[in-house]
Design a protein around this motif. Structure first.
Motif, PDB file in Angstrom:
ATOM      1  N   GLY A 131       0.552  -1.127  -0.126  1.00 13.43           N
ATOM      2  CA  GLY A 131      -0.038  -0.008  -0.007  1.00 13.43           C
ATOM      3  C   GLY A 131       0.981   1.239  -0.156  1.00 13.43           C
ATOM      4  O   GLY A 131       2.018   1.136   0.526  1.00 13.43           O
ATOM      5  N   VAL A 132       0.399   2.281  -0.581  1.00 15.39           N
ATOM      6  CA  VAL A 132       0.867   3.536  -0.673  1.00 15.39           C
ATOM      7  C   VAL A 132      -0.005   4.624  -0.217  1.00 15.39           C
ATOM      8  O   VAL A 132      -1.116   4.605  -0.540  1.00 15.39           O
ATOM      9  N   GLY A 133       0.473   5.689   0.707  1.00 19.11           N
ATOM     10  CA  GLY A 133      -0.354   6.501   1.218  1.00 19.11           C
ATOM     11  C   GLY A 133       0.318   8.071   0.996  1.00 19.11           C
ATOM     12  O   GLY A 133       1.439   8.208   0.826  1.00 19.11           O
ATOM     13  N   ARG A 134      -0.464   9.086   0.714  1.00 23.83           N
ATOM     14  CA  ARG A 134      -0.063  10.669   0.958  1.00 23.83           C
ATOM     15  C   ARG A 134      -0.831  11.134   1.750  1.00 23.83           C
ATOM     16  O   ARG A 134      -2.412  11.287   1.415  1.00 23.83           O
ATOM     17  N   ALA A 135      -0.207  12.014   2.675  1.00 28.43           N
ATOM     18  CA  ALA A 135      -1.158  12.562   3.945  1.00 28.43           C
ATOM     19  C   ALA A 135      -0.913  13.856   3.886  1.00 28.43           C
ATOM     20  O   ALA A 135       0.199  14.496   3.645  1.00 28.43           O
ATOM     21  N   THR A 136      -1.916  14.606   4.294  1.00 33.79           N
ATOM     22  CA  THR A 136      -1.811  15.958   4.992  1.00 33.79           C
ATOM     23  C   THR A 136      -1.888  16.027   6.500  1.00 33.79           C
ATOM     24  O   THR A 136      -3.156  15.750   7.002  1.00 33.79           O
ATOM     25  N   TRP A 137      -1.243  16.599   7.048  1.00 31.99           N
ATOM     26  CA  TRP A 137      -1.087  16.704   8.457  1.00 31.99           C
ATOM     27  C   TRP A 137      -1.377  18.146   8.992  1.00 31.99           C
ATOM     28  O   TRP A 137      -0.601  18.878   8.401  1.00 31.99           O
ATOM     29  N   ILE A 138      -2.085  18.382   9.989  1.00 36.93           N
ATOM     30  CA  ILE A 138      -2.316  19.821  10.451  1.00 36.93           C
ATOM     31  C   ILE A 138      -1.683  20.130  11.593  1.00 36.93           C
ATOM     32  O   ILE A 138      -2.015  19.331  12.767  1.00 36.93           O
ATOM     33  N   ALA A 139      -0.583  20.968  11.471  1.00 38.02           N
ATOM     34  CA  ALA A 139       0.241  21.201  12.941  1.00 38.02           C
ATOM     35  C   ALA A 139      -0.934  22.125  14.117  1.00 38.02           C
ATOM     36  O   ALA A 139      -1.920  22.847  13.318  1.00 38.02           O
ATOM     37  N   PRO A 140      -0.539  22.226  15.322  1.00 39.75           N
ATOM     38  CA  PRO A 140      -1.504  22.986  16.047  1.00 39.75           C
ATOM     39  C   PRO A 140      -1.242  24.325  15.814  1.00 39.75           C
ATOM     40  O   PRO A 140      -0.314  24.931  15.363  1.00 39.75           O
ATOM     41  N   ARG A 141      -2.124  25.223  15.893  1.00 40.61           N
ATOM     42  CA  ARG A 141      -2.297  26.616  15.812  1.00 40.61           C
ATOM     43  C   ARG A 141      -0.961  27.262  16.690  1.00 40.61           C
ATOM     44  O   ARG A 141      -0.771  26.950  17.777  1.00 40.61           O
ATOM     45  N   GLY A 142      -0.370  28.245  16.169  1.00 40.15           N
ATOM     46  CA  GLY A 142       0.664  28.999  16.727  1.00 40.15           C
ATOM     47  C   GLY A 142       2.109  28.040  16.829  1.00 40.15           C
ATOM     48  O   GLY A 142       2.995  28.474  17.466  1.00 40.15           O
ATOM     49  N   SER A 143       2.061  26.860  16.113  1.00 40.79           N
ATOM     50  CA  SER A 143       3.441  26.038  16.040  1.00 40.79           C
ATOM     51  C   SER A 143       4.341  26.591  15.054  1.00 40.79           C
ATOM     52  O   SER A 143       3.874  27.149  14.127  1.00 40.79           O
TER      53      SER A 143
END
Length: 225
Positions: free
Chosen positions: A213-225
């Protein structure tokens, strides 16, 4: 149609693991799929499945709120070469990430003995994280390949340096299922960032080096980081 996510598959204590949720929703479509998480997926209550665009897109709703939506996607990436199982084991965090904000995560939680136990750690000399995974019988299904492709991406983008990110989107292609007891390797690598959006690639390899399997992800960092 309704879906209920069991607490066994939690990520944060009060909501479902993102990769598992994406995989369950993606199973309603055929082929490579992109799933966007709009809200933390609730546990233990019925979520409604709604088909849109002549069944080319599917939404998971909690009442009027859209929790997640899935649509077909094309996933083309250059993959790193797989590394041996023993090398992945050497790179992995031996007892998990004791600083994790999600110690009970079904995929990477160090406080679980009934999860996937994928503790990705840095590979020496490479911009890559890796972990071994030996699936049990009950984990040989597409949604667990999606789950395995989830958390290593967070460690690939060095999320802990900016606070623990949360999964916003995961696109994945499942090519094969692992065999029970197969010595698999999960890899994760960074694909850049844009403000709070951190991009990662992940791949799951079988013990013969075949791509599972292969994946492409978007992660969201916390505000203010």
């Amino acid at each position: 149609m309704e879906l209920v996510i069991d607490p066994h598959f939690r990520g944060p204590t009060g909501s479902a693991n993102g990769g598992y949720t994406c995989g369950v929703l993606a199973s309603l479509l055929h082929g490579p799929t992109e799933v966007t998480l709009r809200l933390p997926p609730p546990l233990e209550r019925p979520l409604e499945v709604h088909w849109e665009d002549d069944r080319r897109r599917v939404e998971l709703r909690d009442g009027d709120a859209v929790v997640a939506e899935a649509r077909p996607a094309e996933i083309e990436m250059d993959l790193p070469q797989p590394i041996p199982f023993d090398d992945a084991a050497a790179a992995a965090l031996p007892e998990g990430d004791k600083d994790s904000a999600f110690p009970e995560c079904f995929v990477c939680g160090w406080a679980r003995d009934d999860g996937l136990g994928i503790y990705a750690g840095a590979v020496a000399g490479k911009d890559l994280v890796a972990a071994p995974w030996t699936p049990r019988d009950e984990h040989v299904a597409p949604e667990f390949v999606w789950a395995a492709l989830d958390c290593p991406g967070a460690y690939a983008v060095h999320g802990g340096e900016r606070g623990m990110p949360v999964l916003g989107r995961l696109a994945a292609r499942v090519e094969h299922l692992p065999h029970p007891g197969e010595q698999c390797v999960v890899l994760g690598w960074p694909l850049g960032e844009d403000g709070r959006k951190l991009y990662a690639g992940t791949a799951l390899f079988g013990e013969d080096g075949r791509v599972l399997g292969v994946g492409r992800a978007t992660w969201i960092a916390p505000r203010g980081s």
